[in-house]
Design an enzyme around this catalytic site. Sequence first.
Site, PDB file in Angstrom:
ATOM      1  N   HIS A 223      15.337 -31.151   6.622  1.00  0.00           N
ATOM      2  CA  HIS A 223      15.784 -30.153   8.176  1.00  0.00           C
ATOM      3  C   HIS A 223      14.595 -30.263   9.461  1.00  0.00           C
ATOM      4  CE1 HIS A 223      10.943 -29.102   7.268  1.00  0.00           C
ATOM      5  NE2 HIS A 223      11.475 -29.123   5.484  1.00  0.00           N
ATOM      6  N   CYS A 239      10.391 -31.991   1.254  1.00  0.00           N
ATOM      7  CA  CYS A 239      11.279 -31.533   1.861  1.00  0.00           C
ATOM      8  C   CYS A 239      11.526 -32.925   2.925  1.00  0.00           C
ATOM      9  CB  CYS A 239      11.325 -30.553   2.777  1.00  0.00           C
ATOM     10  SG  CYS A 239      11.806 -28.704   1.871  1.00  0.00           S
TER      11      CYS A 239
END
Length: 263
Positions: A223, A239
Amino acid sequence: MRIARLLMTTCLTAALATPAMASERYATRAPVVMSPDLAAPWVMQLRARPVGSPVNPRNYVVFTERPSRGTVTQRDRRTARNNLAANPAVREVSFQRPEPPASEQRPKKRAMDPRFLPQTVAYNGPERPGTIVIDTSQRFLFLVEAGGTAQRYGVGVGKEGFGWSGTNTISRKAQWPDWNPPASMIERERLKGHYIPAHMEGGIANPLGARALYLGSTLYRIHGTNAPWTIGHAVSSGCIRMRNEDVTDLYERVNVGTKVIVR
């Protein structure tokens, strides 16, 4: 006889004077007239004499500039240093927040290292074109292309204790995604004194940034971020984060089902 005459004279004088004094007491007095001349001597006394001017012959009060209350002069600092040096038992007291352990320190806000900017590089690995390969130790993401090249992007990866490796596929793509942090993260940050909402709508302030590529059924994603200076560091909870510009470019290049290899 002489005494009686004196007494009569005194009483007559008092009788004649009493009405006059009473009328004067209750009479309307004339208004006070102020001088129209603002340079009158009594006004001039209120002015401050400039520093360095001759002494006022009338000894008026002179106002000179003095340090304001709370001002620390160079002399005060020098005195404090001398006192500290003369008495080792005296220590300066710091009211600053103590530095957290190195494992919890966040990278200071600064410009991103230019070597993590996107560029085309040579690739001679075994993966097929269209595959995403993430090197967590070097902090790079490679999108393999045909002809022995790859598009390389700088990334931020999981901090110590949150790193991982494996193979998965992109299961979903989202633009300006909402953020629903897991309960374990909310509790972990709460113990540190940080409040994380259970839900945050997508937007420029959202930690997931402009785009998100979800990896299978895991909680991990590739992301964007609104903190580009963290690219190239181990800062996340697992992440893979990219600059908003870079994740937007990658978003347009890959599709759902793309293979992702994390090493």
